[in-house]
Design an enzyme around this catalytic site. Structure first.
Site, PDB file in Angstrom:
ATOM      1  N   ARG A 146       0.826  -1.212   0.000  1.00  0.00           N
ATOM      2  CA  ARG A 146       0.000   0.000   0.000  1.00  0.00           C
ATOM      3  C   ARG A 146       0.860   1.262   0.000  1.00  0.00           C
ATOM      4  O   ARG A 146       0.598   2.184  -0.761  1.00  0.00           O
ATOM      5  CB  ARG A 146      -0.962   0.005   1.190  1.00  0.00           C
ATOM      6  CG  ARG A 146      -2.043  -1.062   1.091  1.00  0.00           C
ATOM      7  CD  ARG A 146      -2.917  -1.078   2.311  1.00  0.00           C
ATOM      8  NE  ARG A 146      -2.089  -1.293   3.504  1.00  0.00           N
ATOM      9  CZ  ARG A 146      -2.462  -0.989   4.738  1.00  0.00           C
ATOM     10  NH1 ARG A 146      -3.628  -0.446   4.976  1.00  0.00           N
ATOM     11  NH2 ARG A 146      -1.661  -1.232   5.762  1.00  0.00           N
TER      12      ARG A 146
ATOM     13  N   ASN B 264      -6.033  -2.822   2.092  1.00  0.00           N
ATOM     14  CA  ASN B 264      -5.969  -4.276   2.246  1.00  0.00           C
ATOM     15  C   ASN B 264      -7.378  -4.805   2.411  1.00  0.00           C
ATOM     16  O   ASN B 264      -8.238  -4.134   3.003  1.00  0.00           O
ATOM     17  CB  ASN B 264      -5.160  -4.658   3.492  1.00  0.00           C
ATOM     18  CG  ASN B 264      -3.662  -4.505   3.291  1.00  0.00           C
ATOM     19  OD1 ASN B 264      -3.175  -4.453   2.168  1.00  0.00           O
ATOM     20  ND2 ASN B 264      -2.927  -4.446   4.385  1.00  0.00           N
TER      21      ASN B 264
END
Length: 95
Positions: free
Chosen positions: A25, A43
């Site tokens: 990320r 996520n």
């Protein structure tokens, strides 16, 4: 409308593989910032990463290729991205 605005593309999709716990990320957000892409990344409970990114077509194509590799610590097995309507998001965030 200028041609730059007309070339804006929005993608939404999922990245599968070893993509959580490997700075995916954060690396995605850094890549988006470098490319001038707006959107978000998060996520999912099933181990995938979900991403929405929006920007000019050329930057989005670079991002699409980057997502297929991810950061060095990741092992991307599948990328499913579909073009969608422009969301008009400003900035790129990690959700």
């Amino acid at each position: 409308m200028n041609s730059e605005h007309e070339a804006v593309v929005s993608l939404h999709g999922y990245i599968s593989g070893r993509v959580q716990g490997v700075s995916f990320r954060q690396s995605t957000a850094e890549q988006a910032e470098q490319l001038g892409i707006d959107g978000w990344v998060r996520n999912l409970p099933d181990g995938r990463v979900e991403v929405m990114c929006e920007g000019n077509r050329q930057a989005i194509e670079v991002m699409r290729k980057w997502l297929a590799r991810g950061p060095k610590s990741a092992k991307v097995e599948a990328v499913e991205l579909t073009e969608q309507g422009i969301q008009g998001i400003a900035g790129f965030i990690i959700r």
